[in-house]
Enzyme design. Structure first.
Site, PDB file in Angstrom:
ATOM      1  N   GLY A  74      75.443  74.865  43.565  1.00 32.55           N
ATOM      2  CA  GLY A  74      76.375  74.727  42.438  1.00 32.55           C
ATOM      3  C   GLY A  74      77.790  75.237  42.674  1.00 32.55           C
ATOM      4  O   GLY A  74      78.591  75.255  41.745  1.00 32.55           O
ATOM      5  N   ASP A 112      67.055  62.010  43.171  1.00 30.71           N
ATOM      6  CA  ASP A 112      67.455  61.551  44.500  1.00 30.71           C
ATOM      7  C   ASP A 112      68.536  60.495  44.307  1.00 30.71           C
ATOM      8  O   ASP A 112      68.287  59.445  43.714  1.00 30.71           O
ATOM      9  CB  ASP A 112      66.228  60.949  45.211  1.00 30.71           C
ATOM     10  CG  ASP A 112      66.563  60.473  46.620  1.00 30.71           C
ATOM     11  OD1 ASP A 112      67.761  60.458  46.982  1.00 30.71           O
ATOM     12  OD2 ASP A 112      65.622  60.112  47.344  1.00 30.71           O
ATOM     13  N   ASP A 136      79.174  66.433  48.672  1.00 34.61           N
ATOM     14  CA  ASP A 136      78.921  67.369  49.776  1.00 34.61           C
ATOM     15  C   ASP A 136      77.497  67.136  50.280  1.00 34.61           C
ATOM     16  O   ASP A 136      76.914  68.000  50.929  1.00 34.61           O
ATOM     17  CB  ASP A 136      79.086  68.809  49.248  1.00 34.61           C
ATOM     18  CG  ASP A 136      79.297  69.831  50.351  1.00 34.61           C
ATOM     19  OD1 ASP A 136      79.664  69.436  51.465  1.00 34.61           O
ATOM     20  OD2 ASP A 136      79.087  71.038  50.100  1.00 34.61           O
ATOM     21  N   LYS A 176      81.723  64.527  52.418  1.00 32.15           N
ATOM     22  CA  LYS A 176      81.417  65.111  53.730  1.00 32.15           C
ATOM     23  C   LYS A 176      81.028  63.998  54.703  1.00 32.15           C
ATOM     24  O   LYS A 176      80.259  63.105  54.347  1.00 32.15           O
ATOM     25  CB  LYS A 176      80.227  66.065  53.568  1.00 32.15           C
ATOM     26  CG  LYS A 176      79.950  66.898  54.818  1.00 32.15           C
ATOM     27  CD  LYS A 176      78.525  67.383  54.915  1.00 32.15           C
ATOM     28  CE  LYS A 176      78.039  68.320  53.860  1.00 32.15           C
ATOM     29  NZ  LYS A 176      78.371  69.716  54.106  1.00 32.15           N
TER      30      LYS A 176
HETATM   31  C1  LIG Z   1      75.582  71.455  51.581  1.00 35.36           C
HETATM   32  S1  LIG Z   1      74.565  71.315  50.168  1.00 35.36           S
HETATM   33  C2  LIG Z   1      75.748  71.218  48.878  1.00 35.36           C
HETATM   34  C3  LIG Z   1      76.395  72.518  48.527  1.00 35.36           C
HETATM   35  C4  LIG Z   1      77.200  72.433  47.243  1.00 35.36           C
HETATM   36  N1  LIG Z   1      78.382  71.609  47.422  1.00 35.36           N
HETATM   37  C5  LIG Z   1      77.634  73.779  46.751  1.00 35.36           C
HETATM   38  O1  LIG Z   1      78.832  74.061  46.765  1.00 35.36           O
HETATM   39  O2  LIG Z   1      76.789  74.577  46.301  1.00 35.36           O
HETATM   40  C6  LIG Z   1      74.007  69.664  50.311  1.00 35.36           C
HETATM   41  C7  LIG Z   1      73.127  69.216  49.164  1.00 35.36           C
HETATM   42  O3  LIG Z   1      72.903  67.801  49.269  1.00 35.36           O
HETATM   43  C8  LIG Z   1      71.676  67.559  48.628  1.00 35.36           C
HETATM   44  N2  LIG Z   1      71.191  66.211  48.941  1.00 35.36           N
HETATM   45  C9  LIG Z   1      70.890  65.694  50.156  1.00 35.36           C
HETATM   46  N3  LIG Z   1      70.419  64.440  50.020  1.00 35.36           N
HETATM   47  C10 LIG Z   1      70.443  64.146  48.691  1.00 35.36           C
HETATM   48  C11 LIG Z   1      70.055  63.000  47.918  1.00 35.36           C
HETATM   49  N4  LIG Z   1      69.551  61.912  48.504  1.00 35.36           N
HETATM   50  N5  LIG Z   1      70.198  63.046  46.582  1.00 35.36           N
HETATM   51  C12 LIG Z   1      70.693  64.165  45.977  1.00 35.36           C
HETATM   52  N6  LIG Z   1      71.060  65.272  46.653  1.00 35.36           N
HETATM   53  C13 LIG Z   1      70.936  65.271  47.988  1.00 35.36           C
HETATM   54  C14 LIG Z   1      70.774  68.666  49.155  1.00 35.36           C
HETATM   55  O4  LIG Z   1      69.644  68.856  48.323  1.00 35.36           O
HETATM   56  C15 LIG Z   1      71.723  69.859  49.170  1.00 35.36           C
HETATM   57  O5  LIG Z   1      71.572  70.653  48.018  1.00 35.36           O
END
Ligand SMILES: C[S@@+](CC[C@H](N)C(=O)[O-])C[C@H]1O[C@@H](n2cnc3c(N)ncnc32)[C@H](O)[C@@H]1O
Length: 222
Positions: A74, A112, A136, A176
């Site tokens: 978050g 998802d 991200d 990203k």
């Molecule tokens: C690097 S973290 C994000 C950190 C966030 N920007 C923060 O500041 O707290 C990447 C996130 O992408 C999510 N993610 C990856 N694939 C996803 C998908 N298909 N649908 C939703 N979320 C996804 C992961 O669960 C993870 O929480």
């Protein structure tokens, strides 16, 4: 806001930790962004990546409607909420596969993004258009760089397809991507659809990480 590393903290004992968990802990203890995130109440050190990108590119403004993809835990949504929400204007929608603790002013969706349900659920709550889509999202890393690159590129491409469906004119897309920048075809599409497209790696992004960010500003509409 760029932070400098202070004196190195060493682990006093290994306490049965594996070598890799010792490495992780040493890195956390010596990371100025981890410490500053804790001090300021941000849920992730990633918050500083968005802060630095905002300082450089002027992305967040009061009253905007923002979608944050891959929002957990978050940090980005917290930064966006601080900078965007003003009295009754401004809206943040954060989506992630993982559950998240509530953030004041942020609508959270656990889904998802790559599923039909996730995408449709999101589209339903953006009927009036979105000013800024930030992603991200990163697929869990496999350690095999080409595979990681392909999976994160696929997430970026899906985020882009969503963005061009919901962005208002002059809207902004930030996502990203892994080193080497955006895939050639995606980059060509962005250059057609936006007035400017840039890549940047904020100081808070670890040098050893292959991640970088693409910032597309001035959506022309399609
Ligand atoms: C690097 S973290 C994000 C950190 C966030 N920007 C923060 O500041 O707290 C990447 C996130 O992408 C999510 N993610 C990856 N694939 C996803 C998908 N298909 N649908 C939703 N979320 C996804 C992961 O669960 C993870 O929480």
């Amino acid at each position: 806001m760029t932070l400098k590393r202070s004196k190195t903290v060493q682990l006093k004992t290994a306490r049965g930790r594996t070598a890799s968990s010792q490495r992780w802990l040493r890195r956390q203890l010596n990371d100025p962004y981890v410490q500053e995130a804790q001090r300021l109440g941000y849920r992730s050190r990633s918050a500083f990546k968005l802060i630095q990108l905002d300082e450089k590119f002027g992305l967040l403004h009061k009253g905007q409607r923002v979608v944050d993809l891959g929002a957990a835990p978050g940090g980005w949504s917290q930064v966006a909420a601080n900078r965007v929400i003003q009295k009754t204007s401004g809206q943040i929608i954060g989506l992630d596969l993982l559950p998240m603790e509530p953030i004041p002013g942020v609508t959270l969706i656990q889904a998802d993004f790559m599923s039909q349900d996730g995408l449709e659920g999101l589209m339903e709550i953006c009927p009036d258009g979105i000013d800024l889509v930030i992603s991200d999202m990163a697929a869990p890393t496999t350690g095999h760089a080409p595979t990681d690159h392909i999976r994160t590129s696929a997430l970026c491409e899906a985020a882009y397809d969503f963005a061009i469906d919901v962005l208002v004119l002059d809207g902004v897309f930030l996502a990203k991507v892994f080193k080497g920048g955006s895939e050639h075809m995606l980059l060509e599409r962005m250059k057609k659809n936006f007035k400017s497209v840039r890549h940047a790696k904020p100081a808070a992004s670890r040098a050893e990480s292959p991640e970088t960010y693409v910032i597309a500003k001035g959506f022309r509409g399609i």
